[in-house]
Design a protein around this motif. Sequence first.
Motif, PDB file in Angstrom:
ATOM      1  N   ASP A 246       0.952  -1.281   0.104  1.00  0.00           N
ATOM      2  CA  ASP A 246      -0.163  -0.038  -0.017  1.00  0.00           C
ATOM      3  C   ASP A 246       0.920   1.283  -0.061  1.00  0.00           C
ATOM      4  O   ASP A 246       0.632   2.325  -0.690  1.00  0.00           O
ATOM      5  CB  ASP A 246      -1.034   0.141   1.201  1.00  0.00           C
ATOM      6  CG  ASP A 246      -1.791  -1.091   1.125  1.00  0.00           C
ATOM      7  OD1 ASP A 246      -2.228  -1.469   0.239  1.00  0.00           O
ATOM      8  OD2 ASP A 246      -2.574  -1.390   2.282  1.00  0.00           O
ATOM      9  N   VAL A 247       2.171   1.285   0.739  1.00  0.00           N
ATOM     10  CA  VAL A 247       2.897   2.403   0.712  1.00  0.00           C
ATOM     11  C   VAL A 247       3.517   2.560  -0.668  1.00  0.00           C
ATOM     12  O   VAL A 247       3.495   3.798  -1.087  1.00  0.00           O
ATOM     13  CB  VAL A 247       3.977   2.226   1.775  1.00  0.00           C
ATOM     14  CG1 VAL A 247       4.993   3.214   1.943  1.00  0.00           C
ATOM     15  CG2 VAL A 247       3.267   2.038   3.346  1.00  0.00           C
ATOM     16  N   ILE A 248       3.990   1.586  -1.182  1.00  0.00           N
ATOM     17  CA  ILE A 248       4.441   1.922  -2.535  1.00  0.00           C
ATOM     18  C   ILE A 248       3.339   2.227  -3.523  1.00  0.00           C
ATOM     19  O   ILE A 248       3.747   3.279  -4.450  1.00  0.00           O
ATOM     20  CB  ILE A 248       5.151   0.332  -3.121  1.00  0.00           C
ATOM     21  CG1 ILE A 248       6.220  -0.094  -2.211  1.00  0.00           C
ATOM     22  CG2 ILE A 248       5.524   0.479  -4.599  1.00  0.00           C
ATOM     23  CD1 ILE A 248       7.371   1.079  -2.360  1.00  0.00           C
ATOM     24  N   GLU A 249       2.062   1.938  -3.523  1.00  0.00           N
ATOM     25  CA  GLU A 249       1.140   2.203  -4.483  1.00  0.00           C
ATOM     26  C   GLU A 249       0.659   3.865  -3.883  1.00  0.00           C
ATOM     27  O   GLU A 249       0.732   4.559  -5.113  1.00  0.00           O
ATOM     28  CB  GLU A 249      -0.114   1.404  -3.935  1.00  0.00           C
ATOM     29  CG  GLU A 249      -1.420   1.886  -5.131  1.00  0.00           C
ATOM     30  CD  GLU A 249      -2.374   0.736  -4.993  1.00  0.00           C
ATOM     31  OE1 GLU A 249      -3.481   1.083  -5.587  1.00  0.00           O
ATOM     32  OE2 GLU A 249      -2.174  -0.360  -4.587  1.00  0.00           O
ATOM     33  N   MET A 250       0.748   4.174  -2.789  1.00  0.00           N
ATOM     34  CA  MET A 250       0.560   5.557  -2.472  1.00  0.00           C
ATOM     35  C   MET A 250       1.699   6.589  -3.014  1.00  0.00           C
ATOM     36  O   MET A 250       1.353   7.565  -3.567  1.00  0.00           O
ATOM     37  CB  MET A 250       0.454   5.800  -1.210  1.00  0.00           C
ATOM     38  CG  MET A 250      -0.887   5.507  -0.203  1.00  0.00           C
ATOM     39  SD  MET A 250      -1.947   6.750  -0.831  1.00  0.00           S
ATOM     40  CE  MET A 250      -3.434   6.435   0.637  1.00  0.00           C
ATOM     41  N   MET A 251       2.860   5.934  -3.050  1.00  0.00           N
ATOM     42  CA  MET A 251       3.995   6.786  -3.507  1.00  0.00           C
ATOM     43  C   MET A 251       4.080   7.001  -5.005  1.00  0.00           C
ATOM     44  O   MET A 251       4.246   7.800  -5.717  1.00  0.00           O
ATOM     45  CB  MET A 251       5.372   6.192  -3.118  1.00  0.00           C
ATOM     46  CG  MET A 251       5.774   6.295  -1.675  1.00  0.00           C
ATOM     47  SD  MET A 251       7.226   5.691  -1.404  1.00  0.00           S
ATOM     48  CE  MET A 251       7.520   6.493   0.345  1.00  0.00           C
ATOM     49  N   MET A 252       3.679   5.727  -5.650  1.00  0.00           N
ATOM     50  CA  MET A 252       3.414   5.791  -7.043  1.00  0.00           C
ATOM     51  C   MET A 252       2.352   6.901  -7.477  1.00  0.00           C
ATOM     52  O   MET A 252       2.592   7.526  -8.498  1.00  0.00           O
ATOM     53  CB  MET A 252       3.182   4.348  -7.452  1.00  0.00           C
ATOM     54  CG  MET A 252       4.320   3.435  -7.560  1.00  0.00           C
ATOM     55  SD  MET A 252       3.881   1.943  -8.142  1.00  0.00           S
ATOM     56  CE  MET A 252       5.559   1.289  -8.313  1.00  0.00           C
ATOM     57  N   ALA A 253       1.344   6.982  -6.676  1.00  0.00           N
ATOM     58  CA  ALA A 253       0.337   8.122  -7.115  1.00  0.00           C
ATOM     59  C   ALA A 253       0.667   9.385  -6.611  1.00  0.00           C
ATOM     60  O   ALA A 253       0.243  10.297  -7.187  1.00  0.00           O
ATOM     61  CB  ALA A 253      -0.855   7.748  -6.187  1.00  0.00           C
ATOM     62  N   GLY A 254       1.832   9.570  -5.941  1.00  0.00           N
ATOM     63  CA  GLY A 254       2.313  11.047  -5.696  1.00  0.00           C
ATOM     64  C   GLY A 254       2.843  11.306  -4.359  1.00  0.00           C
ATOM     65  O   GLY A 254       3.284  12.455  -3.923  1.00  0.00           O
ATOM     66  N   ALA A 255       2.567  10.485  -3.300  1.00  0.00           N
ATOM     67  CA  ALA A 255       2.854  10.585  -1.899  1.00  0.00           C
ATOM     68  C   ALA A 255       4.254  10.548  -1.549  1.00  0.00           C
ATOM     69  O   ALA A 255       4.892   9.545  -2.072  1.00  0.00           O
ATOM     70  CB  ALA A 255       2.071   9.617  -0.958  1.00  0.00           C
ATOM     71  N   GLN A 256       4.867  11.308  -0.782  1.00  0.00           N
ATOM     72  CA  GLN A 256       6.215  11.355  -0.177  1.00  0.00           C
ATOM     73  C   GLN A 256       6.343  10.434   0.943  1.00  0.00           C
ATOM     74  O   GLN A 256       7.561  10.101   1.250  1.00  0.00           O
ATOM     75  CB  GLN A 256       6.662  12.532  -0.361  1.00  0.00           C
ATOM     76  CG  GLN A 256       6.939  13.562  -1.385  1.00  0.00           C
ATOM     77  CD  GLN A 256       7.747  14.617  -1.274  1.00  0.00           C
ATOM     78  OE1 GLN A 256       8.420  14.914  -0.266  1.00  0.00           O
ATOM     79  NE2 GLN A 256       7.821  15.622  -2.208  1.00  0.00           N
ATOM     80  N   GLY A 257       5.127  10.520   1.741  1.00  0.00           N
ATOM     81  CA  GLY A 257       5.212   9.747   2.932  1.00  0.00           C
ATOM     82  C   GLY A 257       3.464   9.241   3.124  1.00  0.00           C
ATOM     83  O   GLY A 257       2.744   9.618   2.439  1.00  0.00           O
ATOM     84  N   VAL A 258       3.561   8.348   4.099  1.00  0.00           N
ATOM     85  CA  VAL A 258       2.135   7.826   4.240  1.00  0.00           C
ATOM     86  C   VAL A 258       1.827   7.839   5.720  1.00  0.00           C
ATOM     87  O   VAL A 258       2.727   7.985   6.876  1.00  0.00           O
ATOM     88  CB  VAL A 258       1.790   6.579   4.020  1.00  0.00           C
ATOM     89  CG1 VAL A 258       2.096   6.440   2.468  1.00  0.00           C
ATOM     90  CG2 VAL A 258       2.662   5.553   4.760  1.00  0.00           C
ATOM     91  N   GLU A 259       0.721   8.015   6.121  1.00  0.00           N
ATOM     92  CA  GLU A 259       0.066   8.206   7.448  1.00  0.00           C
ATOM     93  C   GLU A 259      -0.643   6.731   7.818  1.00  0.00           C
ATOM     94  O   GLU A 259      -1.538   6.492   6.954  1.00  0.00           O
ATOM     95  CB  GLU A 259      -0.894   9.087   7.812  1.00  0.00           C
ATOM     96  CG  GLU A 259       0.132  10.510   7.834  1.00  0.00           C
ATOM     97  CD  GLU A 259      -0.802  11.948   8.462  1.00  0.00           C
ATOM     98  OE1 GLU A 259      -1.941  11.883   8.903  1.00  0.00           O
ATOM     99  OE2 GLU A 259      -0.221  12.921   8.608  1.00  0.00           O
ATOM    100  N   ILE A 260      -0.706   6.237   8.641  1.00  0.00           N
ATOM    101  CA  ILE A 260      -1.368   4.854   9.118  1.00  0.00           C
ATOM    102  C   ILE A 260      -2.012   5.048  10.258  1.00  0.00           C
ATOM    103  O   ILE A 260      -1.598   5.636  11.421  1.00  0.00           O
ATOM    104  CB  ILE A 260      -0.229   3.722   9.466  1.00  0.00           C
ATOM    105  CG1 ILE A 260       0.370   3.566   7.896  1.00  0.00           C
ATOM    106  CG2 ILE A 260      -1.030   2.727   9.756  1.00  0.00           C
ATOM    107  CD1 ILE A 260       1.388   2.567   8.404  1.00  0.00           C
TER     108      ILE A 260
END
Length: 296
Positions: A246-260
């Motif tokens: 999920d983290v990798i997918e978010m980054m591919m969409a444009g995120a530099q980091g993620v919150e959980i």
Amino acid sequence: MIQLSQEPVQIAGVPVRNHLILAAGVLGTCASSLLRMLRQGAGAVVTKSIGPEPRYGHAGPCVVVLEDGVMNAMGLPNPSKEFVNELALLDGEPVIVSIFGGNPDEFHEVAGWFADKAQAFELNVSCPHAAGFGAQIGTNPDLVHACTEAVKEWKRPVWVKLTPNVTDITAIGRAAESGGADAIVAINTVRAMRISTGLKRPVLGNTYGGLSGRAIFPIAVRCVYELYEACSIPIIGCGGVSCAEDVIEMMMAGAQGVEIGSAVAHEPDIFRRISDELYASDGIFADEIVGCAHVR
């Protein structure tokens, strides 16, 4: 699966230990809980949203666990200015303080309490179940701009957490950026409700609430993708993240980091597990995949 290198990480000017951040509202009301998440692998933590006056929140039931997520209507309970004493126990830690208010002056006032303690501020303009606050601010681009501008006066990085409950989230993202935001957090919970067929009434005391968890992950990815196309400041993805993929997918969409957030309730050591899967000594730099899914 793609793995990332174990490099120093900065997101919108905030040094963090890795790309994984505890979302606001989850274990965020006391220093011991926040420290626990940092020790278990979170790169940074976001506090519970703090407002201009103490609030007890809505009458229960306030939280309902569903098969594919969590629905809540807490009503922004918080100790207000007293939280300054709690934050003092986290000196030097990567702590982002989530704040809310009913107008720019209140945002400015609350930020001032923490201006010398917070690594950054996260503006809650997106809670869907507190009258006069949250999404009632965050659906108005002019108000988002003004509230962001007011908090920026304290010379700290400002992240603005957006609501998905709008027709065009990019208009709100651009308003935050024009107000001086250093980053956008996308997204907060999706407005929702359930009804008990046995009791013949809504299951939440507030009738409506916000849906989080796995069910909203595709919505969050879509919002991050759209904001990456429309804005030039960093984006932090949030909503339904529960694994390294999920983290990798978010980054591919444009995120530099993620919150959980919601996933922590089922797996308190989720930051450690995801970190173990996400990072490798021979991994690639995150910059190589951030936004790579966009067609140019």
